[in-house]
Write a protein that holds these residues in place. Structure first.
Motif, PDB file in Angstrom:
ATOM      1  N   THR A  46     -12.959   2.304 -37.620  1.00 16.98           N
ATOM      2  CA  THR A  46     -12.578   2.760 -36.242  1.00 16.98           C
ATOM      3  C   THR A  46     -11.198   3.085 -36.287  1.00 16.98           C
ATOM      4  O   THR A  46     -10.675   3.965 -35.365  1.00 16.98           O
ATOM      5  N   THR A  47     -10.480   2.283 -36.769  1.00 16.27           N
ATOM      6  CA  THR A  47      -8.870   2.457 -37.015  1.00 16.27           C
ATOM      7  C   THR A  47      -8.639   3.702 -37.687  1.00 16.27           C
ATOM      8  O   THR A  47      -7.838   4.639 -37.075  1.00 16.27           O
ATOM      9  N   SER A  48      -9.478   4.048 -38.669  1.00 17.09           N
ATOM     10  CA  SER A  48      -9.036   5.370 -39.462  1.00 17.09           C
ATOM     11  C   SER A  48      -9.687   6.604 -38.519  1.00 17.09           C
ATOM     12  O   SER A  48      -8.881   7.427 -38.364  1.00 17.09           O
ATOM     13  N   LEU A  49     -10.917   6.541 -37.837  1.00 13.09           N
ATOM     14  CA  LEU A  49     -11.142   7.623 -37.040  1.00 13.09           C
ATOM     15  C   LEU A  49     -10.493   7.698 -35.832  1.00 13.09           C
ATOM     16  O   LEU A  49     -10.470   8.841 -35.175  1.00 13.09           O
ATOM     17  N   GLY A  50     -10.019   6.539 -35.183  1.00  6.69           N
ATOM     18  CA  GLY A  50      -9.281   6.464 -34.052  1.00  6.69           C
ATOM     19  C   GLY A  50      -7.978   7.288 -34.228  1.00  6.69           C
ATOM     20  O   GLY A  50      -7.381   7.924 -33.342  1.00  6.69           O
ATOM     21  N   GLY A  51      -7.551   7.353 -35.432  1.00  4.06           N
ATOM     22  CA  GLY A  51      -6.185   7.994 -35.649  1.00  4.06           C
ATOM     23  C   GLY A  51      -6.376   9.721 -36.186  1.00  4.06           C
ATOM     24  O   GLY A  51      -5.430  10.160 -36.184  1.00  4.06           O
ATOM     25  N   ARG A  52      -7.720   9.953 -35.760  1.00  2.00           N
ATOM     26  CA  ARG A  52      -7.964  11.531 -36.121  1.00  2.00           C
ATOM     27  C   ARG A  52      -7.625  12.291 -34.724  1.00  2.00           C
ATOM     28  O   ARG A  52      -8.111  11.859 -33.650  1.00  2.00           O
ATOM     29  N   ALA A  53      -7.228  13.497 -34.812  1.00  2.00           N
ATOM     30  CA  ALA A  53      -7.073  14.345 -33.993  1.00  2.00           C
ATOM     31  C   ALA A  53      -8.467  15.242 -33.494  1.00  2.00           C
ATOM     32  O   ALA A  53      -8.416  15.589 -32.489  1.00  2.00           O
ATOM     33  N   THR A  73     -19.670  -7.436 -35.341  1.00  2.91           N
ATOM     34  CA  THR A  73     -19.791  -6.036 -35.667  1.00  2.91           C
ATOM     35  C   THR A  73     -20.343  -5.539 -34.491  1.00  2.91           C
ATOM     36  O   THR A  73     -19.804  -4.208 -34.199  1.00  2.91           O
ATOM     37  N   ALA A  74     -21.119  -5.736 -33.565  1.00  5.69           N
ATOM     38  CA  ALA A  74     -21.790  -5.204 -32.356  1.00  5.69           C
ATOM     39  C   ALA A  74     -20.330  -5.023 -31.457  1.00  5.69           C
ATOM     40  O   ALA A  74     -20.319  -4.059 -30.949  1.00  5.69           O
ATOM     41  N   GLN A  75     -19.724  -5.998 -31.288  1.00  9.88           N
ATOM     42  CA  GLN A  75     -18.482  -6.061 -30.668  1.00  9.88           C
ATOM     43  C   GLN A  75     -17.434  -5.017 -30.811  1.00  9.88           C
ATOM     44  O   GLN A  75     -16.828  -4.365 -30.227  1.00  9.88           O
ATOM     45  N   GLN A  76     -17.197  -4.955 -32.399  1.00  9.18           N
ATOM     46  CA  GLN A  76     -16.412  -3.805 -32.998  1.00  9.18           C
ATOM     47  C   GLN A  76     -16.894  -2.473 -32.606  1.00  9.18           C
ATOM     48  O   GLN A  76     -16.056  -1.491 -32.415  1.00  9.18           O
ATOM     49  N   LEU A  77     -18.130  -2.050 -32.948  1.00  7.23           N
ATOM     50  CA  LEU A  77     -18.682  -0.962 -32.586  1.00  7.23           C
ATOM     51  C   LEU A  77     -18.876  -0.446 -31.249  1.00  7.23           C
ATOM     52  O   LEU A  77     -18.696   0.535 -30.715  1.00  7.23           O
ATOM     53  N   ALA A  78     -18.853  -1.351 -30.474  1.00  8.07           N
ATOM     54  CA  ALA A  78     -18.899  -1.239 -28.928  1.00  8.07           C
ATOM     55  C   ALA A  78     -17.212  -0.865 -28.389  1.00  8.07           C
ATOM     56  O   ALA A  78     -17.049   0.137 -27.757  1.00  8.07           O
ATOM     57  N   LYS A  79     -16.328  -1.306 -29.049  1.00 11.12           N
ATOM     58  CA  LYS A  79     -14.760  -0.918 -28.991  1.00 11.12           C
ATOM     59  C   LYS A  79     -14.694   0.431 -29.455  1.00 11.12           C
ATOM     60  O   LYS A  79     -13.888   1.304 -28.770  1.00 11.12           O
ATOM     61  N   ALA A  80     -15.173   0.727 -30.750  1.00  8.61           N
ATOM     62  CA  ALA A  80     -15.413   2.116 -31.254  1.00  8.61           C
ATOM     63  C   ALA A  80     -15.881   2.925 -30.044  1.00  8.61           C
ATOM     64  O   ALA A  80     -15.224   4.065 -30.120  1.00  8.61           O
ATOM     65  N   ARG A  81     -16.808   3.000 -29.567  1.00  3.97           N
ATOM     66  CA  ARG A  81     -17.464   3.869 -28.383  1.00  3.97           C
ATOM     67  C   ARG A  81     -16.594   3.793 -27.430  1.00  3.97           C
ATOM     68  O   ARG A  81     -16.409   4.877 -26.697  1.00  3.97           O
ATOM     69  N   GLN A  82     -16.099   2.669 -27.007  1.00  7.08           N
ATOM     70  CA  GLN A  82     -14.961   2.965 -25.896  1.00  7.08           C
ATOM     71  C   GLN A  82     -13.671   3.862 -26.069  1.00  7.08           C
ATOM     72  O   GLN A  82     -13.166   4.313 -25.268  1.00  7.08           O
ATOM     73  N   GLN A  83     -13.577   3.890 -27.401  1.00  4.87           N
ATOM     74  CA  GLN A  83     -12.516   4.890 -27.973  1.00  4.87           C
ATOM     75  C   GLN A  83     -12.930   6.259 -28.150  1.00  4.87           C
ATOM     76  O   GLN A  83     -12.130   7.216 -28.677  1.00  4.87           O
ATOM     77  N   GLY A  84     -14.092   6.420 -27.908  1.00  2.00           N
ATOM     78  CA  GLY A  84     -14.687   7.796 -27.988  1.00  2.00           C
ATOM     79  C   GLY A  84     -15.416   8.269 -29.281  1.00  2.00           C
ATOM     80  O   GLY A  84     -15.545   9.267 -29.867  1.00  2.00           O
ATOM     81  N   ILE A  85     -15.515   7.181 -30.097  1.00  2.00           N
ATOM     82  CA  ILE A  85     -16.267   7.502 -31.456  1.00  2.00           C
ATOM     83  C   ILE A  85     -17.659   7.110 -31.228  1.00  2.00           C
ATOM     84  O   ILE A  85     -17.966   6.210 -30.750  1.00  2.00           O
TER      85      ILE A  85
END
Length: 135
Positions: A46-53, A73-85
């Motif tokens: 998520t951190t790596s993908l979040g840093g991509r343009a 893990t479910a909570q982490q992946l929910a955060k990823a979706r909130q970041q547009g991943i």
């Protein structure tokens, strides 16, 4: 980026690496195992993908669905979706618990395959639908 998870988090290929080294690729089948903990790997990805343009960022996981750290893990992946991943799961084998897969990847953002020959058709068509929906 190619990451692995078991009782530890592993990185086989970094996001900007043009190729994957043969020794690292071999570790995908020979690497350490035991336990299934995905929280740390999901956070690093998520951190790596979040840093991509790039506009379209997709997290894809191959899993048997039996995570030792399912809730985290479910909570982490929910955060990823909130970041547009976009998160997508590929369940390998039979006996899938659809509710748990929905908790991890979002409603319907997963598929099941029983044979690797099914992957190009089933996974490709599902990812195509997901990408069309987010454009």
């Amino acid at each position: 980026e190619v990451r692995g998870f078991s009782n530890t988090s592993l990185q086989y290929k970094a996001m900007d690496d043009k190729t994957i080294e043969p020794a690292r690729a071999a570790m995908l089948t020979k690497g350490p195992g035991g336990g299934t903990r995905m929280f740390e790997t999901a956070g690093l990805a998520t951190t790596s993908l979040g840093g991509r343009a790039e506009k379209n960022r997709v997290f894809i996981s191959l899993t048997d669905g039996a995570l030792d750290d399912h809730v985290q893990t479910a909570q982490q992946l929910a955060k990823a979706r909130q970041q547009g991943i976009t998160t997508f799961g590929i369940f390998l084998g039979g006996g899938v618990d659809g509710g748990r897969m929905d908790e991890l990847y979002g409603h319907g953002n997963w598929t099941t395959i029983n044979d690797l020959k099914q992957m190009p058709i089933q996974v490709g068509s599902r990812i195509e639908k997901i990408l069309k929906a987010i454009r």
